[in-house]
Write a protein that holds these residues in place. Structure first.
Motif, short mmCIF file in Angstrom:
data_model
loop_
_atom_site.label_atom_id
_atom_site.label_comp_id
_atom_site.label_asym_id
_atom_site.label_seq_id
_atom_site.Cartn_x
_atom_site.Cartn_y
_atom_site.Cartn_z
N GLY A 64 32.99 30.84 28.03
CA GLY A 64 33.56 30.01 26.97
C GLY A 64 34.83 30.53 26.34
O GLY A 64 35.22 30.06 25.27
N VAL A 65 35.50 31.49 26.98
CA VAL A 65 36.76 32.00 26.45
C VAL A 65 37.86 31.75 27.47
O VAL A 65 37.61 31.22 28.57
CB VAL A 65 36.66 33.50 26.10
N ASP A 66 39.09 32.14 27.14
CA ASP A 66 40.20 31.95 28.06
C ASP A 66 39.91 32.66 29.39
O ASP A 66 39.42 33.80 29.40
CB ASP A 66 41.48 32.51 27.44
N PRO A 67 40.19 32.01 30.52
CA PRO A 67 39.88 32.61 31.83
C PRO A 67 40.54 33.96 32.07
O PRO A 67 40.06 34.75 32.90
CB PRO A 67 40.38 31.57 32.83
N SER A 68 41.62 34.25 31.35
CA SER A 68 42.31 35.53 31.54
C SER A 68 41.48 36.71 31.07
O SER A 68 41.85 37.86 31.31
CB SER A 68 43.65 35.53 30.80
N GLN A 69 40.33 36.45 30.44
CA GLN A 69 39.45 37.53 30.00
C GLN A 69 38.88 38.28 31.19
O GLN A 69 38.54 39.46 31.06
CB GLN A 69 38.30 36.97 29.13
N TRP A 70 38.79 37.65 32.36
CA TRP A 70 38.14 38.30 33.50
C TRP A 70 39.00 38.17 34.75
O TRP A 70 38.77 37.31 35.62
CB TRP A 70 36.75 37.73 33.75
N PRO A 71 40.04 39.01 34.89
CA PRO A 71 40.81 39.04 36.13
C PRO A 71 40.21 40.00 37.15
O PRO A 71 40.83 40.26 38.20
CB PRO A 71 42.18 39.54 35.67
N TYR A 72 39.02 40.51 36.88
CA TYR A 72 38.42 41.59 37.67
C TYR A 72 37.57 41.07 38.82
O TYR A 72 36.47 41.53 39.07
CB TYR A 72 37.62 42.50 36.74
N ASN A 73 38.11 40.06 39.52
CA ASN A 73 37.44 39.49 40.69
C ASN A 73 38.37 39.55 41.90
O ASN A 73 38.53 38.59 42.65
CB ASN A 73 37.01 38.04 40.41
N GLN A 74 38.98 40.72 42.07
CA GLN A 74 39.94 40.95 43.15
C GLN A 74 39.99 42.45 43.42
O GLN A 74 39.55 43.25 42.60
CB GLN A 74 41.32 40.43 42.75
N PRO A 75 40.53 42.87 44.57
CA PRO A 75 40.58 44.29 44.88
C PRO A 75 41.54 45.06 43.96
O PRO A 75 42.63 44.58 43.62
CB PRO A 75 41.08 44.33 46.33
N PHE A 76 41.12 46.26 43.58
CA PHE A 76 41.93 47.18 42.78
C PHE A 76 42.12 48.48 43.55
O PHE A 76 41.26 48.90 44.32
CB PHE A 76 41.24 47.49 41.45
N TYR A 77 43.25 49.15 43.31
CA TYR A 77 43.48 50.47 43.88
C TYR A 77 43.38 51.54 42.79
O TYR A 77 43.33 51.23 41.59
CB TYR A 77 44.83 50.54 44.60
N LEU A 78 43.34 52.80 43.21
CA LEU A 78 43.11 53.93 42.31
C LEU A 78 44.40 54.67 42.00
O LEU A 78 45.27 54.82 42.87
CB LEU A 78 42.13 54.91 42.95
N LEU A 79 44.49 55.17 40.77
CA LEU A 79 45.56 56.08 40.36
C LEU A 79 44.93 57.28 39.67
O LEU A 79 44.01 57.12 38.84
CB LEU A 79 46.54 55.42 39.39
N ILE A 80 45.42 58.47 39.98
CA ILE A 80 44.99 59.71 39.32
C ILE A 80 46.26 60.48 39.02
O ILE A 80 47.00 60.85 39.94
CB ILE A 80 44.06 60.54 40.22
N ASP A 81 46.56 60.72 37.74
CA ASP A 81 47.83 61.34 37.42
C ASP A 81 47.76 62.20 36.15
O ASP A 81 47.01 61.91 35.22
CB ASP A 81 48.94 60.30 37.29
N GLN A 82 48.54 63.26 36.18
CA GLN A 82 48.68 64.15 35.03
C GLN A 82 49.94 63.72 34.28
O GLN A 82 51.05 64.12 34.61
CB GLN A 82 48.80 65.60 35.48
N GLN A 83 49.74 62.88 33.28
CA GLN A 83 50.87 62.35 32.53
C GLN A 83 51.23 63.29 31.38
O GLN A 83 50.42 64.10 30.92
CB GLN A 83 50.53 60.96 32.00
N LEU A 84 52.46 63.15 30.89
CA LEU A 84 52.93 63.93 29.75
C LEU A 84 53.70 63.04 28.79
O LEU A 84 54.56 62.26 29.21
CB LEU A 84 53.85 65.07 30.20
#
Length: 286
Positions: free
Chosen positions: A240-260
């Protein structure tokens, strides 16, 4: 503060990542758990949400060099999180079955004028997955201005440019904190300001100088964040909310980083450097 950090991250940097254009061609090889699209995107089959997951992809960092069939070094960009990213070998090491991602004072500002450089890796264009479980075991060193992160972005532009495809932050750590942040970002939370319906982030206590295992369990209707196997925060799909609440129905890739550095983490204290994130392994299950 968390919301402002997310908006800057998206507005200033993530849109610079070059999208991978996919034709939707499926390989002829499939497993009982997932369909493999374009040879590297593992899409969990429908109806397996309550079945036992099995390992489908991993890296134990036990080779003398970074496995470039799985990872690439994160290139520098214009946002707070990636402005110090570098391919300088002094920002990376593989030793004793562990990956070291370092944030250091730049030793050669004639070649590169940036005062600091950092190491980070991502699996963009090499490995992505839709639904399942990811776990990353790592130790986080502390420094003023240190911002190690493990996170995920959409492999394709299914819904348009960032932030419409969402972002999943498995773990972010700031400075000398004894907590980590675990977060989702999307057009719904950032542009529509719906960051409390439902709440989009949580925190979890850790011992930062010890190895901890950070992860998510990702379902079609919720993302469950974990630390050391314990469920710490859940972001549900809401009706019952805007459809943009759930874009998590597609493949995602991974990032691992030491940010500063950056407005969220604060000013870098050069006397605290070098600092590093030590990654033991990464495992993905479906």
């Amino acid at each position: 503060m968390k919301l402002l950090h997310a908006f800057r991250k998206g507005r200033n940097g993530l849109t610079r990542l070059t999208p991978v254009i996919l034709l939707g061609v499926f390989s002829c090889c499939t497993s009982s758990r997932s369909t493999i699209s374009n040879g590297y995107m593992y899409i969990q089959k429908d109806g397996r949400e309550k079945k036992q997951w099995k390992l489908v992809w991993e890296d134990n960092f036990d080779q003398p060099k970074l496995d470039t069939s799985k990872w690439a070094m994160v290139p520098p960009g214009g946002s707070a999180w990636d402005k110090h990213m570098s391919a300088d070998p002094r920002c990376y090491a593989l030793r004793d079955g562990k990956l070291f991602l370092r944030g250091i004072i730049n030793p050669d500002t004639l070649k590169d004028p940036r005062p600091f450089i950092t190491g980070g890796i991502y699996s963009k264009g090499k490995f992505a997955f839709q639904y399942g479980q990811v776990e990353i075991r790592a130790k986080l060193e502390c420094a003023r201005g240190a911002w190690p992160a493990m996170w995920m972005l959409a492999e394709t532009d299914k819904y348009g440019k960032y932030p419409r495809n969402g972002e999943i932050d498995i773990m972010e750590h700031l400075n000398y904190d004894s907590i980590v942040y675990q977060t989702t970002h999307s057009y719904y939370t950032l542009n529509l300001k719906q960051d409390k319906n439902p709440p989009h982030y949580g925190t979890a206590a850790i011992h930062p100088l010890e190895f901890n295992t950070y992860g998510i369990k990702w379902f079609p209707d919720k993302i469950v964040f974990t630390v050391n196997g314990k469920e710490t925060f859940t972001y549900p799909r809401v009706a019952g909310v805007d459809p943009s609440q759930w874009p998590y129905n597609q493949p995602f890739y991974l990032l691992i980083d030491q940010q500063l550095g950056g407005d969220w983490v604060g000013k870098i204290n050069s006397s605290d450097l070098p600092v590093q994130m030590i990654v033991d392994w990464v495992k993905v299950y479906q």
